[in-house]
Design a protein around this motif. Structure first.
Motif, mmCIF file in Angstrom:
data_model
loop_
_atom_site.group_PDB
_atom_site.id
_atom_site.type_symbol
_atom_site.label_atom_id
_atom_site.label_comp_id
_atom_site.label_asym_id
_atom_site.label_seq_id
_atom_site.Cartn_x
_atom_site.Cartn_y
_atom_site.Cartn_z
ATOM 1 N N LEU A 523 -71.306 -20.760 57.480
ATOM 2 C CA LEU A 523 -71.163 -19.498 58.198
ATOM 3 C C LEU A 523 -71.647 -18.297 57.388
ATOM 4 O O LEU A 523 -71.823 -17.209 57.941
ATOM 5 C CB LEU A 523 -69.687 -19.277 58.565
ATOM 6 N N GLY A 524 -71.858 -18.484 56.073
ATOM 7 C CA GLY A 524 -72.227 -17.372 55.210
ATOM 8 C C GLY A 524 -73.443 -16.587 55.681
ATOM 9 O O GLY A 524 -73.364 -15.362 55.873
ATOM 10 N N PRO A 525 -74.602 -17.230 55.872
ATOM 11 C CA PRO A 525 -75.796 -16.485 56.316
ATOM 12 C C PRO A 525 -75.593 -15.772 57.649
ATOM 13 O O PRO A 525 -76.036 -14.637 57.838
ATOM 14 C CB PRO A 525 -76.868 -17.575 56.420
ATOM 15 N N LEU A 526 -74.911 -16.442 58.582
ATOM 16 C CA LEU A 526 -74.670 -15.824 59.886
ATOM 17 C C LEU A 526 -73.817 -14.572 59.740
ATOM 18 O O LEU A 526 -74.114 -13.520 60.326
ATOM 19 C CB LEU A 526 -73.971 -16.818 60.816
ATOM 20 N N LEU A 527 -72.764 -14.658 58.953
ATOM 21 C CA LEU A 527 -71.853 -13.527 58.818
ATOM 22 C C LEU A 527 -72.516 -12.357 58.103
ATOM 23 O O LEU A 527 -72.241 -11.197 58.414
ATOM 24 C CB LEU A 527 -70.585 -13.962 58.084
ATOM 25 N N LEU A 528 -73.399 -12.636 57.152
ATOM 26 C CA LEU A 528 -74.137 -11.552 56.502
ATOM 27 C C LEU A 528 -75.093 -10.884 57.484
ATOM 28 O O LEU A 528 -75.251 -9.659 57.474
ATOM 29 C CB LEU A 528 -74.893 -12.079 55.286
ATOM 30 N N GLN A 529 -75.751 -11.692 58.318
ATOM 31 C CA GLN A 529 -76.627 -11.108 59.349
ATOM 32 C C GLN A 529 -75.807 -10.266 60.326
ATOM 33 O O GLN A 529 -76.197 -9.155 60.695
ATOM 34 C CB GLN A 529 -77.354 -12.216 60.108
ATOM 35 N N TRP A 530 -74.658 -10.803 60.716
ATOM 36 C CA TRP A 530 -73.767 -10.066 61.609
ATOM 37 C C TRP A 530 -73.338 -8.749 60.964
ATOM 38 O O TRP A 530 -73.340 -7.696 61.610
ATOM 39 C CB TRP A 530 -72.554 -10.938 61.932
ATOM 40 N N ASP A 531 -72.982 -8.796 59.683
ATOM 41 C CA ASP A 531 -72.556 -7.587 58.979
ATOM 42 C C ASP A 531 -73.659 -6.533 58.976
ATOM 43 O O ASP A 531 -73.396 -5.349 59.203
ATOM 44 C CB ASP A 531 -72.158 -7.932 57.543
ATOM 45 N N ARG A 532 -74.886 -6.951 58.723
ATOM 46 C CA ARG A 532 -76.000 -5.988 58.685
ATOM 47 C C ARG A 532 -76.177 -5.317 60.041
ATOM 48 O O ARG A 532 -76.363 -4.090 60.129
ATOM 49 C CB ARG A 532 -77.290 -6.694 58.260
ATOM 50 N N GLU A 533 -76.119 -6.095 61.102
ATOM 51 C CA GLU A 533 -76.333 -5.534 62.434
ATOM 52 C C GLU A 533 -75.163 -4.650 62.867
ATOM 53 O O GLU A 533 -75.364 -3.601 63.493
ATOM 54 C CB GLU A 533 -76.557 -6.665 63.438
ATOM 55 N N VAL A 534 -73.944 -5.075 62.514
ATOM 56 C CA VAL A 534 -72.781 -4.266 62.869
ATOM 57 C C VAL A 534 -72.799 -2.957 62.093
ATOM 58 O O VAL A 534 -72.538 -1.882 62.647
ATOM 59 C CB VAL A 534 -71.478 -5.042 62.587
ATOM 60 N N PHE A 535 -73.120 -3.023 60.798
ATOM 61 C CA PHE A 535 -73.155 -1.806 59.988
ATOM 62 C C PHE A 535 -74.235 -0.853 60.486
ATOM 63 O O PHE A 535 -74.046 0.366 60.522
ATOM 64 C CB PHE A 535 -73.400 -2.158 58.523
ATOM 65 N N GLN A 536 -75.364 -1.411 60.895
ATOM 66 C CA GLN A 536 -76.443 -0.572 61.434
ATOM 67 C C GLN A 536 -75.997 0.123 62.709
ATOM 68 O O GLN A 536 -76.348 1.282 62.959
ATOM 69 C CB GLN A 536 -77.683 -1.431 61.702
ATOM 70 N N ARG A 537 -75.210 -0.576 63.512
ATOM 71 C CA ARG A 537 -74.752 -0.004 64.782
ATOM 72 C C ARG A 537 -73.616 1.002 64.584
ATOM 73 O O ARG A 537 -73.601 2.084 65.168
ATOM 74 C CB ARG A 537 -74.279 -1.132 65.713
ATOM 75 N N HIS A 538 -72.652 0.675 63.736
ATOM 76 C CA HIS A 538 -71.442 1.481 63.631
ATOM 77 C C HIS A 538 -71.528 2.545 62.539
ATOM 78 O O HIS A 538 -70.841 3.559 62.624
ATOM 79 C CB HIS A 538 -70.229 0.583 63.385
ATOM 80 N N GLY A 539 -72.318 2.316 61.516
ATOM 81 C CA GLY A 539 -72.475 3.326 60.479
ATOM 82 C C GLY A 539 -71.277 3.440 59.559
ATOM 83 O O GLY A 539 -70.234 2.813 59.757
ATOM 84 N N ILE A 540 -71.426 4.278 58.543
ATOM 85 C CA ILE A 540 -70.381 4.444 57.538
ATOM 86 C C ILE A 540 -69.124 5.049 58.157
ATOM 87 O O ILE A 540 -68.006 4.666 57.844
ATOM 88 C CB ILE A 540 -70.893 5.338 56.387
ATOM 89 N N GLY A 541 -69.311 5.998 59.048
ATOM 90 C CA GLY A 541 -68.153 6.684 59.616
ATOM 91 C C GLY A 541 -67.629 6.050 60.883
ATOM 92 O O GLY A 541 -66.735 6.591 61.522
ATOM 93 N N GLY A 542 -68.182 4.919 61.288
ATOM 94 C CA GLY A 542 -67.750 4.291 62.526
ATOM 95 C C GLY A 542 -66.545 3.397 62.328
ATOM 96 O O GLY A 542 -65.848 3.448 61.306
ATOM 97 N N THR A 543 -66.286 2.545 63.320
ATOM 98 C CA THR A 543 -65.107 1.693 63.272
ATOM 99 C C THR A 543 -65.267 0.545 62.278
ATOM 100 O O THR A 543 -64.275 -0.092 61.939
ATOM 101 C CB THR A 543 -64.833 1.091 64.666
ATOM 102 N N TYR A 544 -66.495 0.295 61.837
ATOM 103 C CA TYR A 544 -66.699 -0.796 60.884
ATOM 104 C C TYR A 544 -66.548 -0.223 59.477
ATOM 105 O O TYR A 544 -67.514 0.045 58.791
ATOM 106 C CB TYR A 544 -68.074 -1.442 61.086
ATOM 107 N N SER A 545 -65.324 -0.056 59.046
ATOM 108 C CA SER A 545 -65.014 0.623 57.792
ATOM 109 C C SER A 545 -65.235 -0.295 56.599
ATOM 110 O O SER A 545 -65.466 -1.500 56.736
ATOM 111 C CB SER A 545 -63.559 1.088 57.819
ATOM 112 N N TRP A 546 -65.115 0.297 55.408
ATOM 113 C CA TRP A 546 -65.266 -0.512 54.197
ATOM 114 C C TRP A 546 -64.163 -1.563 54.100
ATOM 115 O O TRP A 546 -64.379 -2.650 53.542
ATOM 116 C CB TRP A 546 -65.278 0.389 52.952
ATOM 117 N N GLN A 547 -62.979 -1.270 54.669
ATOM 118 C CA GLN A 547 -61.911 -2.259 54.613
ATOM 119 C C GLN A 547 -62.299 -3.522 55.374
ATOM 120 O O GLN A 547 -62.033 -4.643 54.915
ATOM 121 C CB GLN A 547 -60.612 -1.690 55.190
ATOM 122 N N ARG A 548 -62.934 -3.356 56.538
ATOM 123 C CA ARG A 548 -63.345 -4.524 57.318
ATOM 124 C C ARG A 548 -64.436 -5.293 56.574
ATOM 125 O O ARG A 548 -64.433 -6.516 56.531
ATOM 126 C CB ARG A 548 -63.851 -4.095 58.693
#
Length: 636
Positions: A523-548
């Motif tokens: 699941l590692g590669p998939l989750l990293l790809q997911w993280d990149r796309e989610v971070f691109q969508r939500h941004g630093i100030g969005g709901t995808y915080s550093w805690q998540r």
């Protein structure tokens, strides 16, 4: 005697309606807590009691920019009086609903006494019938029996009280200036702020006060001021929808729709409220699970977008054309109350697309418009109207009774919600958790599997949910389940909280030696790809915080994907404020040390030391220990 009976009729009607409404809601008092009930009322639920004072709880709620302290004070009162059980909380909500019904009557009775909507019915009787109709609406079930939506109820209470005070003050200010200005001041300076401090949607009462002023206290043409007002408001909304998302506090970064798409979707939402008001759906169809409400991507996607928009414009045009009609003006007034009541939550603010509680106050306008139209359009049927209206109210009461019975049975409510909302991830997840709580493990897994198959965009959170279930019940995680998730090529980026919750659940039970043998490395590669796309969508100030994101990194490290965990932690460490997340620096330092990457380790540790001087004592102690250990390690 006859005159006295006429005088008592509205009182009897209203009393009967309140008693009936209370009885209808009674079966629903034992229903479940849902969604943000838990987050908003968490301070009251702490094991062993909370360490916070009531004042701290009242002023620390994260909902809305104003914190909603008035609504939170009511929950604090329940708690202080020992009335914080589910039936007591929901009974309080029912009581507030009945009080709101009384205020609806007081407002309408006073308004219609100033200007009669129809010569064929007494003002007080008409006001009583409309109030009873409003009290019995099945659409209100998800406001009254959804504990935290007391915020909407209390905001409505003070909004209606503000209107009542304004009407009384405005009516007497010429003859009794002191009393009149006192009432007007109380309306605008006391009751309106209390409505806002219960929930921000109370600001819409300002539009109601403007409409009341022009329809009941001003003479001359109303179309003259109404036309420019509607045109200006429409142009403002169109202009605002074209602004960059960052202008609206970046709220759209965490949504699956743009400002324009939300504006296109809201006409369909408004017509949904109209349908739910007059033609209530089956139990489970109405409710709180509307994350499956389709987004309007264009005027023809879905195809109902254009007709809904055209119909909404037709309502506005109708309200404008009828504003000066001596017979049809109540229809204009009611339509404008309905539309103006949605100016905040059903326009540009990046909220979810649809929730029934948003129509709690605006729905009054719909009832005024519909009832007035019937009285004016079919005077020859007026002898039949009481019978027909009584039958209609009976059907509404029956529907409300069915909804209440469903809401009072957690298993039945969640099953019906999942069945009527087959594309709602939220409804399915809550239903699956309920099945697990009842020990129906196979049914829970089957429901998640079917949902993932029917909704490919939600396959990742659904498959992770299934893995977490296997871990929680201490069953081996099927390798094919992991492989099915690892082979995904597309997924939604708008459910980061659900994905990270399932990952943390898997990790929690893995640390308890459950599902320890499962190999999650695929699941590692998939989750990293997911993280990149989610971070691109939500941004630093969005709901995808550093805690998540750190939770994901922690999960990767715990499942053996150390290199991927380090890469993610380095990205987090470079993107966010380091002083606010020393835990990230600590974990990154440890992983770099374990991999023998000492030069990078010393660099991160130096940054960690510099930014953690004001951290808590446990954090400073951990950093000191890392420094002592690092002193014995090479710098290259």
């Amino acid at each position: 005697m006859l005159a006295r009976a006429e005088h008592l009729r509205p009182v009897v009607l209203l009393a009967a309606g309140c008693i009936l409404a209370a009885l209808l809601y009674l079966p629903g008092l034992n229903g479940p807590w849902l969604l943000d009930d838990f987050d908003n009322l968490a301070p009251f639920l702490a094991p062993g009691g909370t360490s916070l004072s009531y004042g701290e709880i009242i002023h620390s709620n994260p909902s809305g920019p104003l914190g909603r302290p008035v609504a939170m004070a009511s929950f604090a009162a329940n708690h202080a009086l020992g009335l914080f059980s589910t039936p007591a909380l929901k009974a309080t909500n029912v009581l507030i609903h009945l009080l709101n019904g009384l205020l609806v009557f007081l407002l309408l009775q006073r308004l219609f006494a100033l200007r009669a909507p129809a010569a064929s019915v007494r003002a007080a009787t008409f006001a009583a019938l409309l109030s009873v109709w409003w009290l019995l609406l099945p659409l209100h079930m998800s406001t009254v029996l959804y504990v935290v939506q007391r915020m909407t109820e209390i905001s409505t209470f003070f909004a209606l009280a503000s209107c009542v005070a304004y009407v009384h003050g405005r009516a007497v200010v010429a003859e009794r200036p002191r009393r009149g200005w006192l009432l007007l001041g109380g309306s605008l300076l006391l009751l309106l702020p209390l409505s806002l401090l219960a929930k921000e949607s109370g600001i819409c009462v300002l539009a109601w006060l403007v409409l009341i002023e022009f329809f009941f206290f001003r003479t001359g043409s109303r179309r003259r001021w109404l036309g420019p007002l509607l045109l200006g408001l429409s142009l403002l909304l169109v202009f605002a929808s074209l602004l960059p998302p960052a202008i609206i506090e970046g709220g759209y970064l965490g949504r699956d729709f743009t400002p324009v798409e939300r504006m296109l979707s809201q006409p369909r939402a408004l017509w949904g409220y109209v349908q739910g008001t007059f033609l209530p759906g089956a139990p489970g169809k109405l409710g709180v699970f509307h994350d499956d409400f389709p987004v309007s991507r264009s005027l023809l996607s879905p195809w109902t977008t254009l007709p809904a928009l055209a119909g909404l414009l037709a309502l506005l045009l109708t309200a404008w054309r009828l504003a000066d009609s001596p017979r049809w003006w109540p229809v204009s007034f009611g339509l404008l109350l309905f539309l103006s009541g949605h100016l905040l939550e059903s326009t540009l603010i990046p909220l979810e697309l649809y929730f029934e509680h948003r129509n709690y106050l605006p729905g009054i306008g719909l009832l005024i418009a519909a009832a007035s139209a019937v009285l004016v359009a079919w005077p020859w049927q007026q002898r039949l109207l009481p019978l027909l209206f009584g039958l209609y109210l009976g059907l509404l009461a029956l529907s409300t009774s069915q909804h209440s019975l469903t809401w009072g049975n957690e298993a039945l409510l969640l099953e019906a919600s999942a069945r009527h909302h087959p594309h709602s991830l939220r409804a399915n997840d809550v239903y699956v958790e309920n099945l697990l709580g009842r020990g129906e493990i196979d049914a829970a897994l089957a429901s998640s599997a079917q949902f993932a198959q029917d909704n490919p965009e939600y396959a990742l959170p659904s498959l992770l949910h299934m893995m977490s279930i296997h871990c929680r019940v201490d069953q081996p995680v099927p390798p094919e389940l992991i492989q099915a998730a690892a082979s995904l090529r597309s997924f939604t980026v708008n459910t980061p909280e659900i994905v990270t919750l399932n990952l943390s659940t898997i990790l929690k039970y893995r640390n308890r030696e459950q599902c320890r043998r499962a190999d999650f490395s695929a699941l590692g590669p998939l989750l990293l790809q997911w993280d990149r796309e989610v971070f691109q969508r939500h941004g630093i100030g969005g709901t995808y915080s550093w805690q998540r994101r750190m939770g994901l990194a922690d999960w990767l490290a715990a499942t053996g994907a150390h290199a991927q965990a380090v890469a993610l932690l380095q990205d987090i460490w470079s993107q966010y404020d380091q002083a606010s997340m020393p835990q990230t620096g600590i974990l990154l330092t440890l992983l770099l040390r374990d991999q023998g990457r000492f030069a990078e380790m010393h660099k991160v540790l130096g940054e960690l030391v510099a930014t953690s001087t004001n951290a808590s004592l446990p954090i400073r102690n951990a950093v000191d220990m890392l420094q002592r250990q690092a002193a014995t390690l090479p710098r290259q």
